[in-house]
Design an enzyme around this catalytic site. Structure first.
Site, PDB file in Angstrom:
ATOM      1  CE1 TYR A  34       7.155 -10.286 -15.125  1.00 44.35           C
ATOM      2  CE2 TYR A  34       6.847 -12.539 -14.147  1.00 44.35           C
ATOM      3  CZ  TYR A  34       7.123 -11.278 -13.949  1.00 44.35           C
ATOM      4  OH  TYR A  34       7.310 -10.577 -12.735  1.00 44.35           O
ATOM      5  CB  ALA A  43      11.925 -15.960 -21.472  1.00 43.98           C
ATOM      6  CB  ILE A  93       3.577  -8.183  -4.890  1.00 45.68           C
ATOM      7  CG1 ILE A  93       4.867  -8.773  -4.623  1.00 45.68           C
ATOM      8  CG2 ILE A  93       3.627  -6.826  -4.134  1.00 45.68           C
ATOM      9  CD1 ILE A  93       5.346  -9.350  -3.495  1.00 45.68           C
TER      10      ILE A  93
HETATM   11  N1  NAP Z   1       3.070  -7.988  -8.480  1.00 47.58           N
HETATM   12  C1  NAP Z   1       3.770  -9.249  -8.515  1.00 47.58           C
HETATM   13  O1  NAP Z   1       3.203 -10.108  -8.032  1.00 47.58           O
HETATM   14  C2  NAP Z   1       5.094  -9.138  -8.834  1.00 47.58           C
HETATM   15  C3  NAP Z   1       5.600 -10.641  -8.527  1.00 47.58           C
HETATM   16  C4  NAP Z   1       6.925 -10.772  -8.729  1.00 47.58           C
HETATM   17  C5  NAP Z   1       7.635  -9.785  -9.392  1.00 47.58           C
HETATM   18  N2  NAP Z   1       7.339  -8.674  -9.668  1.00 47.58           N
HETATM   19  C6  NAP Z   1       7.876  -7.739 -10.184  1.00 47.58           C
HETATM   20  O2  NAP Z   1       7.808  -6.199  -9.439  1.00 47.58           O
HETATM   21  C7  NAP Z   1       8.111  -5.326 -10.496  1.00 47.58           C
HETATM   22  C8  NAP Z   1       6.866  -4.296 -10.472  1.00 47.58           C
HETATM   23  O3  NAP Z   1       5.666  -5.141 -10.905  1.00 47.58           O
HETATM   24  P1  NAP Z   1       4.323  -4.510 -10.313  1.00 47.58           P
HETATM   25  O4  NAP Z   1       3.396  -5.642 -10.074  1.00 47.58           O
HETATM   26  O5  NAP Z   1       4.361  -3.463  -9.361  1.00 47.58           O
HETATM   27  O6  NAP Z   1       3.760  -3.850 -11.903  1.00 47.58           O
HETATM   28  P2  NAP Z   1       2.788  -2.880 -12.145  1.00 47.58           P
HETATM   29  O7  NAP Z   1       1.914  -2.376 -11.092  1.00 47.58           O
HETATM   30  O8  NAP Z   1       2.105  -3.365 -13.425  1.00 47.58           O
HETATM   31  O9  NAP Z   1       3.529  -1.546 -12.801  1.00 47.58           O
HETATM   32  C9  NAP Z   1       4.330  -1.584 -13.957  1.00 47.58           C
HETATM   33  C10 NAP Z   1       5.293  -0.238 -14.182  1.00 47.58           C
HETATM   34  O10 NAP Z   1       5.916  -0.309 -15.314  1.00 47.58           O
HETATM   35  C11 NAP Z   1       5.412   0.803 -16.155  1.00 47.58           C
HETATM   36  N3  NAP Z   1       5.544   0.416 -17.570  1.00 47.58           N
HETATM   37  C12 NAP Z   1       4.615  -0.347 -18.045  1.00 47.58           C
HETATM   38  N4  NAP Z   1       5.015  -0.600 -19.414  1.00 47.58           N
HETATM   39  C13 NAP Z   1       6.180   0.440 -19.630  1.00 47.58           C
HETATM   40  C14 NAP Z   1       6.791   0.637 -20.910  1.00 47.58           C
HETATM   41  N5  NAP Z   1       6.536   0.040 -21.948  1.00 47.58           N
HETATM   42  N6  NAP Z   1       7.777   1.480 -20.827  1.00 47.58           N
HETATM   43  C15 NAP Z   1       8.012   2.259 -19.371  1.00 47.58           C
HETATM   44  N7  NAP Z   1       7.642   1.801 -18.363  1.00 47.58           N
HETATM   45  C16 NAP Z   1       6.333   0.818 -18.556  1.00 47.58           C
HETATM   46  C17 NAP Z   1       4.007   1.100 -15.735  1.00 47.58           C
HETATM   47  O11 NAP Z   1       3.811   2.562 -15.715  1.00 47.58           O
HETATM   48  P3  NAP Z   1       2.839   2.936 -17.071  1.00 47.58           P
HETATM   49  O12 NAP Z   1       1.844   2.105 -17.345  1.00 47.58           O
HETATM   50  O13 NAP Z   1       2.740   4.513 -16.789  1.00 47.58           O
HETATM   51  O14 NAP Z   1       4.183   3.099 -18.272  1.00 47.58           O
HETATM   52  C18 NAP Z   1       4.233   0.864 -14.233  1.00 47.58           C
HETATM   53  O15 NAP Z   1       4.924   2.094 -13.414  1.00 47.58           O
HETATM   54  C19 NAP Z   1       8.131  -5.886 -12.064  1.00 47.58           C
HETATM   55  O16 NAP Z   1       9.584  -6.029 -12.359  1.00 47.58           O
HETATM   56  C20 NAP Z   1       7.687  -7.296 -11.745  1.00 47.58           C
HETATM   57  O17 NAP Z   1       8.235  -8.216 -12.593  1.00 47.58           O
HETATM   58  C21 NAP Z   1       5.905  -8.462  -9.315  1.00 47.58           C
END
Ligand code: NAP
Ligand code: NAG
Ligand code: NAG
Length: 288
Positions: free
Chosen positions: A182, A184, A217
């Site tokens: 992740y 990377a 988050i």
């Molecule tokens: N939450 C944290 O603590 C945190 C911290 C640092 C950075 N971030 C960054 O913030 C962003 C959002 O994170 P999040 O926590 O909101 O993630 P999340 O709740 O897991 O949501 C991920 C999203 O990506 C979609 N997705 C998953 N696999 C996919 C695929 N193969 N093709 C297309 N879409 C796909 C999912 O929808 P489907 O399953 O419907 O495809 C979902 O809408 C990410 O870039 C993450 O790295 C998050």
């Protein structure tokens, strides 16, 4: 006494600069009618960003894999005030989908002002186990697909003087345990888009790139994974989403949320061995 005066003077300048860089220059009207392509929009931070854009009256193309979820988010966006909300269900593990998605957005919105690269593929939060196939897959989903979407949208963004918003992580600036691949993919995004930003300036193309560095988050997927391993407070997804939307609209180079991530990135290279010791020590891990 004189030393004291100089110190106070220096402190005042630093405080002034920090206050200046943190002032809110966001104008909500700037997003009214804006044409936005948003990935990872079915849940988590992406879903919250969709609602913020909707409240500001934007036109949205939402994407993720799950069509039923996207449909619900799109409907809610329309209720909240989006001028348009359509969706395109696609798996970013499939290379042709990136370009198809960009074309779908261009056709449905007649152009693009914002491309928000937020999606990530699922990855376990644990020690590296040598699964190179997973590494290849995650690189495609998190990194290559984002490069491809941005590349397909760039000619149009250059015309509209638009913006690319890339969602990175503290793990894209500091490598921590249990996130090797992740991390990377996030370092890769940081490297690619920082280089591209310089090239766009050199070519006098007015496309801004906003890199967003997020800490932990409170999305369900992040909390599920880190529960019991890192006992750290998680910041609210809706606020993270708003910080990203505002940062993109003001064409900021970087967004840090929560603010502590900026502090951590600032001192990152001062004491690397101590930094890594503190990081490892914050994990609940024992070898049996
Ligand atoms: N939450 C944290 O603590 C945190 C911290 C640092 C950075 N971030 C960054 O913030 C962003 C959002 O994170 P999040 O926590 O909101 O993630 P999340 O709740 O897991 O949501 C991920 C999203 O990506 C979609 N997705 C998953 N696999 C996919 C695929 N193969 N093709 C297309 N879409 C796909 C999912 O929808 P489907 O399953 O419907 O495809 C979902 O809408 C990410 O870039 C993450 O790295 C998050
Ligand atoms: C989180 O964990 C719960 C319980 O194990 C599970 O039902 C849910 O599907 C998980 N959610 C995500 C997004 O991984
Ligand atoms: C640490 O992990 C162990 C098992 O892996 C678990 O039983 C314990 O509750 C965890 N401690 C904390 C503070 O989360």
């Amino acid at each position: 006494m004189r030393v004291m005066r100089w110190l106070l003077c220096g402190l005042a300048i630093v405080v002034g600069l920090v206050a200046f860089s943190w002032r809110d220059t966001f104008e909500p009207d700037s997003l009214s009618g804006a044409r936005v392509l948003l990935t990872g929009a079915s849940t988590g931070i992406g879903e919250q960003m969709a609602y913020h854009y909707a409240r500001f009256g934007a036109q949205l193309v939402l994407t993720a894999r799950r069509e039923a979820e996207l449909q619900k988010v799109a409907q809610r966006c329309l209720k909240l005030g989006a001028k348009k909300a359509v969706y395109y269900a696609a798996d970013m593990a499939s290379p042709p989908e990136s370009e198809k998605l960009a074309h779908f957005a261009l056709q449905n919105l007649g152009g693009l002002d914002y491309v928000v690269l937020n999606h990530i593929g699922w990855t376990p939060f644990r020690m590296w186990d040598g699964d190179v196939d997973h590494a290849r897959w995650l690189m495609q989903v998190n990194f290559i697909s984002s490069v491809a979407i941005a590349s397909a949208a760039l000619p149009d963004l250059a015309k509209s003087k638009g913006s690319l918003i890339v969602i990175s992580s503290l793990a894209g600036r500091i490598a921590m345990p249990f996130t090797s691949i992740y991390s990377a993919t996030k370092f890769a995004l940081e490297g690619f888009f920082a280089s591209l930003r310089n090239e766009l300036v050199m070519q006098k193309k007015d496309v801004s790139i906003t890199m967003c560095v997020l800490g932990l988050i409170d999305t369900e997927s992040a909390l599920n994974k880190t529960k019991g391993i890192v006992n750290q407070e998680a910041a609210p997804a809706s606020e993270a989403a708003l910080a990203i939307v505002k940062g993109g609209a003001t064409r900021a180079m970087e967004v840090f949320y929560p603010w502590t991530t900026q502090l951590i990135c600032g001192v990152r290279d001062w004491f690397p061995a101590q930094r890594d010791w503190i990081l490892r020590d914050s994990y609940n891990y024992t070898t049996n």
